[in-house]
Design a protein around this motif. Structure first.
Motif, PDB file in Angstrom:
ATOM      1  N   ASP A 142       0.825  -1.204   0.000  1.00 15.33           N
ATOM      2  CA  ASP A 142       0.000   0.000   0.000  1.00 15.33           C
ATOM      3  C   ASP A 142       0.860   1.255   0.000  1.00 15.33           C
ATOM      4  O   ASP A 142       0.535   2.249  -0.669  1.00 15.33           O
ATOM      5  CB  ASP A 142      -0.927   0.010   1.221  1.00 15.33           C
ATOM      6  N   GLU A 165       2.270   1.937  -3.502  1.00 11.69           N
ATOM      7  CA  GLU A 165       1.274   2.424  -4.456  1.00 11.69           C
ATOM      8  C   GLU A 165       0.922   3.890  -4.233  1.00 11.69           C
ATOM      9  O   GLU A 165       0.429   4.554  -5.146  1.00 11.69           O
ATOM     10  CB  GLU A 165       0.012   1.561  -4.365  1.00 11.69           C
ATOM     11  N   GLN A 166       1.171   4.414  -3.041  1.00 12.35           N
ATOM     12  CA  GLN A 166       0.783   5.793  -2.706  1.00 12.35           C
ATOM     13  C   GLN A 166       1.754   6.840  -3.251  1.00 12.35           C
ATOM     14  O   GLN A 166       1.405   8.024  -3.316  1.00 12.35           O
ATOM     15  CB  GLN A 166       0.718   5.971  -1.184  1.00 12.35           C
ATOM     16  N   LEU A 179      -1.369   4.525   8.096  1.00 11.19           N
ATOM     17  CA  LEU A 179      -0.856   4.592   6.725  1.00 11.19           C
ATOM     18  C   LEU A 179       0.416   3.763   6.590  1.00 11.19           C
ATOM     19  O   LEU A 179       1.365   4.158   5.921  1.00 11.19           O
ATOM     20  CB  LEU A 179      -0.593   6.051   6.330  1.00 11.19           C
ATOM     21  N   SER A 184       3.006  11.305   8.091  1.00 12.92           N
ATOM     22  CA  SER A 184       2.447  10.617   6.931  1.00 12.92           C
ATOM     23  C   SER A 184       3.573  10.378   5.935  1.00 12.92           C
ATOM     24  O   SER A 184       4.633  11.003   6.036  1.00 12.92           O
ATOM     25  CB  SER A 184       1.345  11.475   6.297  1.00 12.92           C
TER      26      SER A 184
END
Length: 509
Positions: free
Chosen positions: A70, A73-74, A90, A145
């Motif tokens: 994940d 992919e971000q 996240l 983040s």
């Protein structure tokens, strides 16, 4: 690729992770990383699937294996990038664990990633040690983040902002630089392997490695009797009034997959023992990996037949901004107990009794006379007894394998004196094989300080199996006053904190 070539390839990329760890340890500033070894290193393929890891911290590595795809992919990745993150929602686990991710390119083609995760005792929380009794994620420190701290091998403005937000800038900067150096070394070594083999052959080797890991997992599933196994256990409390917080598991085993369904687990609580689903994955992956051969590669193929189900908004799949500082350290250990408890019904000869079930977290620090200090450590306990062995005494178990902070290092860096450090004799459960004994660590304060304890198994004993007796509960004391399992208090010069950790459960009669 034959068996010998595959074994050499697996060892070759695993050794890169070991070297990354050596760089990180030797370059770090804080005792938490250089002495306790609270860090982990791993390699991933170009899509973010796990390829290799060193034998570092299970809760770090399992959660990275679960969440990395994940993360990949971000982000718009470019050569020379370095990404930092700690957001539990996240891809992180809890805020002190900061992950740095670096892509690896060959001739403009992305061939993989190297990553490391290290525990920072200062991540900006008001409470020293950044492990507060919080009710909201923002109270636990700086939330990072996914942020590029390097672009084109140049330090970004965002990295400078992160460092300035922390209380102990010199030590924090040193630890961040050590993490960067570890990734840079790992990227160099991985690139040399890919250049030596060629990108296509390297990717084929990873496919073979995953297929091999998958075959080993299938062999394990064929060894475990098909069925649905149920188990539940409880957390002592959340530190804010909730008690006996239930974790419930229905574990389905068939010849081709594992389904770990945590339906019925208590909803998320006010305190910080909540955790994201990545921590659940780490616990489940860990237990099944322990049942596999020693030479099993740490790759994506080993875990792809494991499916995890947990209700969104439950204790173990919390909704942001629930506090999670203790979820990574305490709830993760209880999750392991629950998975072991379920599997012990199927293959009791292969699973031990419950171990001490807590990382026995101690965070402390102060700012006095212009001097600021910040300290965090976990304390070992007793291992559960097994069919063929007594449990080990005075060790970390399951989700962490960090070392203790050596007394010499602790007393050199901080205004503390260790008055007692010994095995807690008789705390392990009796049985055909005994549970290991816990520890007693008593610390005297040479200056005023603030302390936070996040501990478990202070009300509910580590259970035995097949008639073995439970281990003793742990105890926390400040001078002559018994403290709660989770507490935050001020201390004065001359005060003594004593942590008596639980023993492991016994096995059989």
């Amino acid at each position: 690729m034959d068996a010998i070539e595959l074994s050499i390839f697996s060892s070759r990329i695993e050794s890169i992770c070991d070297e990354m760890g050596a760089v990180l340890q030797r370059a770090a500033f804080s005792p938490n990383i250089k002495d306790r070894l609270d860090f982990s290193c791993a390699i991933f393929d170009a899509q973010g699937q796990l390829c290799a890891q060193a034998a570092h911290i299970p809760v770090h590595l399992g959660s990275m294996a679960y969440a990395m795809q994940d993360i990949v992919e971000q982000v718009d990745w470019q050569p020379g990038d370095m990404l930092a993150l700690n957001d539990p929602y996240l891809g992180g686990t809890h805020l002190p664990d900061v992950t740095l991710v670096c892509p690896v390119y060959m001739n403009g083609r992305r061939v993989g990633f190297v990553a490391n995760r290290a525990h920072h005792a200062d991540i900006g929380a008001e409470s020293p040690g950044s492990m507060p009794l919080a009710t909201h994620l923002d109270e636990e420190g700086l939330v990072i983040s996914p942020t590029k701290i390097m672009r084109g091998n140049q330090v970004s403005a965002e990295f400078e902002q992160i460092k300035q937000a922390l209380r102990h800038t010199i030590e924090s900067t040193g630890d961040f630089n050590a993490q960067i150096s570890a990734n840079q070394r790992g990227a160099q070594r991985l690139l040399s392997v890919v250049e030596d083999m060629g990108a296509e052959k390297y990717e084929r080797a990873l496919t073979h490695l995953n297929e091999y890991g998958d075959r080993l997992m299938l062999q394990l599933l064929q060894r475990i009797p098909v069925g649905v196994y149920h188990f539940e256990d409880v957390m002592d409390d959340d530190g804010l009034g909730a008690k006996d917080i239930k974790i419930k598991l229905s574990l389905t085993i068939n010849n081709s997959e594992v389904i770990a369904n945590f339906a019925g687990t208590t909803s998320q609580v006010a305190g910080n023992i909540n955790c994201p689903l990545s921590v659940v994955a780490a616990a489940v992956y860990y237990v099944f990996r322990c049942l596999m051969p020693v030479n099993t590669p740490a790759c994506f193929g080993v875990y792809r037949r494991i499916k995890i189900i947990a209700e969104h908004g439950s204790l173990i799949n919390a909704i942001k901004p629930a506090a999670v500082a203790a979820g990574n350290v305490e709830t993760s250990t209880r999750l392991v107990d629950v998975v072991i408890g379920a599997l012990a019904q199927a293959v009791p000869e292969e699973l031990p009794a419950a171990s001490h079930g807590s990382m026995n977290n101690v965070a402390m620090g102060a700012k006095t006379e212009g001097v600021s200090w910040n300290y965090y450590e976990t304390i070992g306990g007793g291992m559960g007894g097994g069919a063929l062995f007594d449990g080990l005494s005075a060790v970390q178990t399951h989700m962490t394998n960090t070392l203790n902070t050596p007394i010499e290092s602790l007393e050199m860096h901080y205004p503390l004196r260790v008055k007692r450090y010994q095995v807690r004799s008789g705390s392990g459960g009796e049985g055909k094989t005994k549970g290991g004994d816990g520890l007693i660590r008593e610390i005297e304060f040479l200056k005023p300080a603030h302390i936070t304890l996040l501990t478990e198994r202070r009300r509910h004993k580590p259970w035995g199996v097949l008639g073995g007796q439970a281990g003793k509960c742990g105890e926390n004391w400040l001078n002559e006053t018994r403290l709660a399992a989770k507490v935050s208090v001020d201390v004065s010069v001359g005060d003594c904190l004593a942590i008596k950790t639980p023993g492991g459960g016994g096995y059989g009669v």
